[in-house]
Scaffold this motif. Sequence first.
Motif, PDB file in Angstrom:
ATOM      1  N   SER A   5       0.902  -1.167  -0.173  1.00 11.72           N
ATOM      2  CA  SER A   5       0.072  -0.038  -0.051  1.00 11.72           C
ATOM      3  C   SER A   5       0.993   1.083  -0.047  1.00 11.72           C
ATOM      4  O   SER A   5       0.505   2.302   0.415  1.00 11.72           O
ATOM      5  CB  SER A   5      -0.895  -0.125   1.256  1.00 11.72           C
ATOM      6  N   SER A   6       2.155   1.090  -0.217  1.00  8.82           N
ATOM      7  CA  SER A   6       3.130   2.161  -0.423  1.00  8.82           C
ATOM      8  C   SER A   6       3.166   3.043   1.046  1.00  8.82           C
ATOM      9  O   SER A   6       3.372   4.146   1.091  1.00  8.82           O
ATOM     10  CB  SER A   6       2.855   3.226  -1.461  1.00  8.82           C
ATOM     11  N   PHE A   7       3.052   2.433   2.239  1.00  8.37           N
ATOM     12  CA  PHE A   7       2.861   3.257   3.442  1.00  8.37           C
ATOM     13  C   PHE A   7       4.309   2.964   3.893  1.00  8.37           C
ATOM     14  O   PHE A   7       4.599   1.886   4.134  1.00  8.37           O
ATOM     15  CB  PHE A   7       1.839   2.307   4.444  1.00  8.37           C
ATOM     16  N   ILE A   8       4.619   3.965   4.634  1.00  3.72           N
ATOM     17  CA  ILE A   8       5.905   3.992   5.367  1.00  3.72           C
ATOM     18  C   ILE A   8       5.826   4.999   6.419  1.00  3.72           C
ATOM     19  O   ILE A   8       5.376   6.148   6.033  1.00  3.72           O
ATOM     20  CB  ILE A   8       7.153   4.004   4.713  1.00  3.72           C
ATOM     21  N   ASP A   9       6.154   4.867   7.901  1.00  2.98           N
ATOM     22  CA  ASP A   9       5.820   5.820   8.789  1.00  2.98           C
ATOM     23  C   ASP A   9       6.927   6.882   8.596  1.00  2.98           C
ATOM     24  O   ASP A   9       8.317   6.353   8.690  1.00  2.98           O
ATOM     25  CB  ASP A   9       6.194   4.982  10.152  1.00  2.98           C
ATOM     26  N   PRO A  10       6.772   8.161   8.321  1.00  6.70           N
ATOM     27  CA  PRO A  10       7.709   8.874   8.025  1.00  6.70           C
ATOM     28  C   PRO A  10       8.984   9.182   8.928  1.00  6.70           C
ATOM     29  O   PRO A  10       9.903   9.465   8.803  1.00  6.70           O
ATOM     30  CB  PRO A  10       7.317  10.434   7.618  1.00  6.70           C
ATOM     31  N   GLU A  11       8.410   8.954  10.247  1.00  2.00           N
ATOM     32  CA  GLU A  11       9.408   9.202  11.499  1.00  2.00           C
ATOM     33  C   GLU A  11      10.499   8.235  11.418  1.00  2.00           C
ATOM     34  O   GLU A  11      11.656   8.492  11.821  1.00  2.00           O
ATOM     35  CB  GLU A  11       8.503   9.019  12.748  1.00  2.00           C
ATOM     36  N   ALA A  12      10.368   7.046  10.945  1.00  4.99           N
ATOM     37  CA  ALA A  12      11.493   6.370  10.709  1.00  4.99           C
ATOM     38  C   ALA A  12      12.426   6.913   9.816  1.00  4.99           C
ATOM     39  O   ALA A  12      13.767   6.555  10.198  1.00  4.99           O
ATOM     40  CB  ALA A  12      10.963   4.828  10.001  1.00  4.99           C
ATOM     41  N   ILE A  13      12.202   7.473   8.859  1.00  3.98           N
ATOM     42  CA  ILE A  13      13.168   8.150   7.805  1.00  3.98           C
ATOM     43  C   ILE A  13      13.615   9.289   8.548  1.00  3.98           C
ATOM     44  O   ILE A  13      14.943   9.512   8.548  1.00  3.98           O
ATOM     45  CB  ILE A  13      12.544   8.428   6.629  1.00  3.98           C
ATOM     46  N   VAL A  17      12.724  -5.198  -4.198  1.00  5.75           N
ATOM     47  CA  VAL A  17      12.741  -3.897  -4.957  1.00  5.75           C
ATOM     48  C   VAL A  17      11.544  -2.919  -4.592  1.00  5.75           C
ATOM     49  O   VAL A  17      12.110  -1.440  -4.518  1.00  5.75           O
ATOM     50  CB  VAL A  17      12.849  -4.396  -6.566  1.00  5.75           C
ATOM     51  N   LYS A  18      10.511  -3.374  -4.482  1.00  2.00           N
ATOM     52  CA  LYS A  18       9.534  -2.281  -4.196  1.00  2.00           C
ATOM     53  C   LYS A  18       9.697  -1.773  -2.630  1.00  2.00           C
ATOM     54  O   LYS A  18       9.366  -0.455  -2.620  1.00  2.00           O
ATOM     55  CB  LYS A  18       8.089  -2.933  -4.137  1.00  2.00           C
ATOM     56  N   THR A  19      10.394  -2.499  -1.734  1.00  2.00           N
ATOM     57  CA  THR A  19      10.633  -1.972  -0.551  1.00  2.00           C
ATOM     58  C   THR A  19      12.005  -0.628  -0.685  1.00  2.00           C
ATOM     59  O   THR A  19      11.693   0.380  -0.055  1.00  2.00           O
ATOM     60  CB  THR A  19      10.944  -2.786   0.324  1.00  2.00           C
ATOM     61  N   THR A  20      12.836  -0.977  -1.582  1.00  2.00           N
ATOM     62  CA  THR A  20      13.979  -0.068  -1.701  1.00  2.00           C
ATOM     63  C   THR A  20      13.096   1.237  -2.249  1.00  2.00           C
ATOM     64  O   THR A  20      13.501   2.396  -1.967  1.00  2.00           O
ATOM     65  CB  THR A  20      14.976  -0.687  -2.845  1.00  2.00           C
ATOM     66  N   ASP A  21      12.224   0.876  -3.467  1.00  2.00           N
ATOM     67  CA  ASP A  21      11.695   2.087  -4.114  1.00  2.00           C
ATOM     68  C   ASP A  21      10.791   2.963  -2.889  1.00  2.00           C
ATOM     69  O   ASP A  21      11.195   4.226  -2.819  1.00  2.00           O
ATOM     70  CB  ASP A  21      10.683   1.708  -4.982  1.00  2.00           C
ATOM     71  N   LEU A  22      10.200   2.232  -2.059  1.00  2.00           N
ATOM     72  CA  LEU A  22       9.673   3.107  -1.078  1.00  2.00           C
ATOM     73  C   LEU A  22      10.346   3.892  -0.023  1.00  2.00           C
ATOM     74  O   LEU A  22      10.198   5.085  -0.066  1.00  2.00           O
ATOM     75  CB  LEU A  22       8.771   2.035  -0.263  1.00  2.00           C
ATOM     76  N   LEU A  23      11.468   2.969   0.433  1.00  2.00           N
ATOM     77  CA  LEU A  23      12.552   3.923   1.273  1.00  2.00           C
ATOM     78  C   LEU A  23      13.082   5.151   0.481  1.00  2.00           C
ATOM     79  O   LEU A  23      13.119   6.044   0.902  1.00  2.00           O
ATOM     80  CB  LEU A  23      13.599   3.069   1.549  1.00  2.00           C
ATOM     81  N   PHE A  24      13.446   4.992  -1.042  1.00  2.00           N
ATOM     82  CA  PHE A  24      13.793   6.130  -1.818  1.00  2.00           C
ATOM     83  C   PHE A  24      12.998   7.196  -1.861  1.00  2.00           C
ATOM     84  O   PHE A  24      13.335   8.538  -1.503  1.00  2.00           O
ATOM     85  CB  PHE A  24      14.347   5.404  -3.096  1.00  2.00           C
ATOM     86  N   LYS A  25      11.871   6.764  -2.132  1.00  2.47           N
ATOM     87  CA  LYS A  25      10.757   7.904  -2.151  1.00  2.47           C
ATOM     88  C   LYS A  25      10.612   8.860  -0.996  1.00  2.47           C
ATOM     89  O   LYS A  25      10.530   9.862  -1.130  1.00  2.47           O
ATOM     90  CB  LYS A  25       9.362   7.284  -2.590  1.00  2.47           C
ATOM     91  N   GLU A  26      10.574   7.945  -0.049  1.00  2.00           N
ATOM     92  CA  GLU A  26      10.504   8.820   1.294  1.00  2.00           C
ATOM     93  C   GLU A  26      11.818   9.718   1.679  1.00  2.00           C
ATOM     94  O   GLU A  26      11.729  10.830   2.143  1.00  2.00           O
ATOM     95  CB  GLU A  26      10.164   7.979   2.467  1.00  2.00           C
ATOM     96  N   VAL A  27      12.958   9.047   1.317  1.00  2.00           N
ATOM     97  CA  VAL A  27      14.013   9.839   1.318  1.00  2.00           C
ATOM     98  C   VAL A  27      14.117  10.896   0.897  1.00  2.00           C
ATOM     99  O   VAL A  27      14.622  12.096   1.164  1.00  2.00           O
ATOM    100  CB  VAL A  27      15.401   8.800   1.334  1.00  2.00           C
ATOM    101  N   LYS A  28      13.518  11.135  -0.750  1.00  2.80           N
ATOM    102  CA  LYS A  28      13.738  12.014  -1.273  1.00  2.80           C
ATOM    103  C   LYS A  28      12.663  12.957  -1.031  1.00  2.80           C
ATOM    104  O   LYS A  28      12.990  14.275  -0.978  1.00  2.80           O
ATOM    105  CB  LYS A  28      13.382  11.527  -2.787  1.00  2.80           C
ATOM    106  N   LYS A  29      11.453  12.630  -0.573  1.00  3.08           N
ATOM    107  CA  LYS A  29      10.255  13.522  -0.182  1.00  3.08           C
ATOM    108  C   LYS A  29      10.806  14.502   0.968  1.00  3.08           C
ATOM    109  O   LYS A  29      10.597  15.700   1.097  1.00  3.08           O
ATOM    110  CB  LYS A  29       9.218  12.642   0.304  1.00  3.08           C
TER     111      LYS A  29
END
Length: 302
Positions: free
Chosen positions: A50-58, A90-102
């Motif tokens: 669901s492309s969810f990641i808790d932003p606080e983690a990043i 792969v999709k988990t790496t993408d999700l991490l990257f998107k949040e790091v970039k955001k």
Amino acid sequence: MQAVLITGGSGLIGSVLSEKLLNRGYQVFHLSRSTSNSNSIKIYKWDYHSSFIDPEAIQKADFIIHLAGESLVQKRWTKKQKLSIIESRVKTTDLLFKEVKKQNKKLKAFIAASGVGYYGAINSDDIATEENQYHNDFLGNVCLQWEKSAEPFNELGIRTVALRTGMVLSSKGGALSKLLPTFKWGIGSAIGSGQQNVSWIHIDDLCEMYIKAIEDDKMQGPYNAVAPEQVSNFKFSKMLANSLKKSFWMPNIPGVILKLMLGEMSIMLLKGSRVSSEKIEETGFSFSFPTIKSALQNLIEK
Ligand SMILES: NC(=O)c1ccc[n+]([C@@H]2O[C@H](COP(=O)([O-])OP(=O)(O)OC[C@H]3O[C@@H](n4cnc5c(N)ncnc54)[C@H](OP(=O)(O)O)[C@@H]3O)[C@@H](O)[C@H]2O)c1
């Protein structure tokens, strides 16, 4: 205090690595599919479906160690399972990257697992180095896509490291715990021809390598995470029996039986090429368990 976010931190490698990092004074957080409580480690939730990641983690992380991924050995490699093996990496790496970039997060490094499967499930006497091309089979492609998915971090100027890991030897799980019962009964044997190479690493050495990848800012790109000693499956099996002071007399398990039992996944046991540890040693990394004898003695005594 430096903060390390570990994905898949609940697993075999992540749990030992977390403990070692905490003992060295790092702050450790996990990203997990479930937030079951742990005493000393804060767990953040994510879900790549669901492309969810808790932003606080990043927000809190100085380093990310990406270990999460569907097990390669738990289920037969059906089409669906193969997709899950790839997407969960792969999709988990993408999700991490998107949040790091955001968040425009200035991470100090992104360090990810990869596997010696990069070099293919093949029997070869050539010694594979990090310069080798990936091998075009299922695991080779998994590792290639997994490593490629981290390239955008590099493009953001974030140091990235991939540890192409061999079979991890631990007393707490993984391959060794599956092999131990039959060897303890004195009926363990080699597999297939027994000539295929086993690339292995003691879990303590692997965790030290992850810590080195955090602390050594000259480390960049892929490194083989395998012990210096090359062993055949026959030698590995014989050493395991010897370490347990058990006899080693059973005939090799025929490859055809493993193929029937495990399907395509059996190639992980029946094939294996030689992999060099030279590049990581050139960084000054020193193995505590460079030989299979020292590793097994340590793990079996535990
Ligand atoms: N162990 C080895 O011999 C070895 C060798 C070479 C490479 N590696 C690689 O190193 C990494 C860590 O290995 P490990 O042995 O510690 O693995 P592990 O014990 O299977 O743990 C992996 C963790 O990944 C998460 N995970 C599992 N399935 C997932 C899915 N479908 N989607 C998202 N997350 C998932 C789980 O954490 P949560 O339940 O907390 O989400 C799990 O604890 C893996 O990527 C593995 O392929 C391991």
